[in-house]
Design a protein around this motif. Structure first.
Motif, PDB file in Angstrom:
ATOM      1  N   VAL A 255      69.518-111.865 -94.890  1.00 52.83           N
ATOM      2  CA  VAL A 255      68.064-111.947 -95.083  1.00 52.83           C
ATOM      3  C   VAL A 255      67.641-112.327 -93.713  1.00 52.83           C
ATOM      4  O   VAL A 255      66.477-111.847 -93.323  1.00 52.83           O
ATOM      5  N   ILE A 256      68.091-113.102 -92.695  1.00 50.52           N
ATOM      6  CA  ILE A 256      67.388-113.265 -91.724  1.00 50.52           C
ATOM      7  C   ILE A 256      67.599-112.164 -90.606  1.00 50.52           C
ATOM      8  O   ILE A 256      66.791-112.054 -89.772  1.00 50.52           O
ATOM      9  N   ILE A 257      68.668-111.254 -90.543  1.00 51.38           N
ATOM     10  CA  ILE A 257      68.650-109.979 -89.818  1.00 51.38           C
ATOM     11  C   ILE A 257      67.644-109.189 -90.230  1.00 51.38           C
ATOM     12  O   ILE A 257      66.990-108.765 -89.290  1.00 51.38           O
ATOM     13  N   ALA A 258      67.614-108.988 -91.531  1.00 53.45           N
ATOM     14  CA  ALA A 258      66.413-107.952 -92.356  1.00 53.45           C
ATOM     15  C   ALA A 258      64.854-108.733 -91.701  1.00 53.45           C
ATOM     16  O   ALA A 258      64.200-107.849 -91.545  1.00 53.45           O
ATOM     17  N   LEU A 259      64.701-109.951 -91.765  1.00 54.63           N
ATOM     18  CA  LEU A 259      63.224-110.259 -91.616  1.00 54.63           C
ATOM     19  C   LEU A 259      63.258-110.402 -90.007  1.00 54.63           C
ATOM     20  O   LEU A 259      61.923-110.096 -89.569  1.00 54.63           O
ATOM     21  N   GLY A 260      64.262-110.492 -89.057  1.00 57.10           N
ATOM     22  CA  GLY A 260      64.092-110.293 -87.692  1.00 57.10           C
ATOM     23  C   GLY A 260      63.599-108.895 -87.546  1.00 57.10           C
ATOM     24  O   GLY A 260      62.616-108.637 -86.662  1.00 57.10           O
ATOM     25  N   PHE A 261      64.350-107.838 -88.084  1.00 58.76           N
ATOM     26  CA  PHE A 261      63.726-106.446 -88.046  1.00 58.76           C
ATOM     27  C   PHE A 261      62.311-106.266 -88.297  1.00 58.76           C
ATOM     28  O   PHE A 261      61.502-105.467 -87.689  1.00 58.76           O
ATOM     29  N   LEU A 262      61.973-106.833 -89.543  1.00 54.34           N
ATOM     30  CA  LEU A 262      60.599-106.662 -90.202  1.00 54.34           C
ATOM     31  C   LEU A 262      59.592-107.247 -89.277  1.00 54.34           C
ATOM     32  O   LEU A 262      58.550-106.768 -89.107  1.00 54.34           O
ATOM     33  N   THR A 263      60.039-108.580 -88.651  1.00 54.92           N
ATOM     34  CA  THR A 263      58.936-109.083 -87.941  1.00 54.92           C
ATOM     35  C   THR A 263      58.440-108.329 -86.496  1.00 54.92           C
ATOM     36  O   THR A 263      57.529-108.439 -86.066  1.00 54.92           O
ATOM     37  N   SER A 264      59.553-107.831 -86.098  1.00 60.41           N
ATOM     38  CA  SER A 264      59.639-107.147 -84.816  1.00 60.41           C
ATOM     39  C   SER A 264      58.788-105.712 -84.858  1.00 60.41           C
ATOM     40  O   SER A 264      57.796-105.463 -84.146  1.00 60.41           O
ATOM     41  N   LEU A 265      58.584-105.321 -86.194  1.00 54.80           N
ATOM     42  CA  LEU A 265      57.709-104.149 -86.570  1.00 54.80           C
ATOM     43  C   LEU A 265      56.517-104.394 -87.001  1.00 54.80           C
ATOM     44  O   LEU A 265      55.478-103.616 -86.661  1.00 54.80           O
ATOM     45  N   LEU A 266      56.278-105.580 -87.359  1.00 54.83           N
ATOM     46  CA  LEU A 266      54.757-105.895 -87.867  1.00 54.83           C
ATOM     47  C   LEU A 266      54.007-106.539 -86.866  1.00 54.83           C
ATOM     48  O   LEU A 266      52.780-106.440 -87.032  1.00 54.83           O
ATOM     49  N   ARG A 267      54.761-107.010 -85.763  1.00 53.04           N
ATOM     50  CA  ARG A 267      53.973-107.751 -84.739  1.00 53.04           C
ATOM     51  C   ARG A 267      53.594-106.593 -83.574  1.00 53.04           C
ATOM     52  O   ARG A 267      54.058-105.614 -83.474  1.00 53.04           O
TER      53      ARG A 267
END
Lengths: 168, 84
Positions: A156-168
């Protein structure tokens, strides 16, 4: 590719990760992992630094070993340790790329991905190490749940790391 | 004069991304839906295993939901990332 890779990961990580007899999910799990880091590290198609070419060749060879083991043509169990080595090497390539970047925006995006990957991989490796130790002895249910929690939280943390980089 | 003619007849430069289409994109969408179905089936099968602890099932289900939610965002962002 990254979106497809995440969907494949959902399927391959829905089995008991501690069960080493499930060769195909293990193969998909660890190979997909390496592919995700590769896509991030070499998104522009440039193999920099140069030693990363050797890492790419090693990944292909380890993937071949994994297929042969899954098909039962190899009786060894060397895929998992080799795959973990490949994941760590690819992560080093990602960190090397992060250091060499000059664009502030690209650096900030890669920072979130790298942070998620480092934390997530640490949790997943801890869970795998715990499962390897537990395989030699009996483990209470609390321990099994704790290891599963570490493994799933890492994903989950890996997936959220990718998502955060895309949303910021 | 040439500049004025070019401004009249050449398509205007745009900052927006070109619209996605073509066979490759259709193949991508088919692959995405196939893998999405596989992910749903795998998550559903894991839930039906009777010997697994409910907490473990909950953890796996949560992870599956997060990954399936992140996947479309990554797919949508890839054309943007590849232009850098």
């Amino acid at each position: 590719m990254m979106g497809l890779s995440f969907l494949l990961w959902t399927a391959s990580s829905s089995v008991n990760f501690a069960d080493a007899s499930l060769a195909w999910p293990l193969l998909l799990d660890d190979s997909g992992f390496t592919v995700r880091i590769c896509i991030t590290a070499f998104s522009d198609g440039r193999w920099t630094p140069r030693w990363t070419r050797a890492v790419a060749i090693a990944i292909l060879l380890v993937f071949l070993v994994g297929i042969l083991e899954a098909l039962g043509l190899f009786s060894t169990r060397s895929f998992l340790p080799l795959a973990i080595g490949c994941v760590l090497l690819t992560l080093s390539a990602l960190l090397a790329r992060y250091k060499s970047l000059t664009s502030l925006m690209a650096k900030q995006q890669l920072k979130w991905v790298a942070l998620g990957l480092v934390v997530g991989i640490s949790l997943i490796l801890s869970a795998r190490a715990g499962a390897a130790v537990a395989a030699r002895s009996t483990m209470p249910m609390t321990g099994t749940i704790l290891l599963e929690c570490l493994f799933q939280l890492g994903i989950v943390i890996i997936a959220l790391g990718f998502l955060t980089s895309l949303l910021r | 004069m040439t500049g004025m003619m070019a401004a009249l007849f050449l398509p205007a430069a745009s900052d927006s991304l070109p619209s996605l289409g073509g066979r490759l994109f259709v193949a991508y969408r088919i692959a995405w839906w196939a893998l999405f179905a596989l992910a749903v089936v795998a998550a559903g099968t894991a839930l039906l295993e009777p010997s697994t602890h409910p907490l473990i099932l909950g953890l796996r289900l949560t992870k599956s939901i997060v990954l399936m939610a992140v996947s479309p965002s990554c797919s949508a962002a890839e054309p943007i990332l590849s232009r850098r």
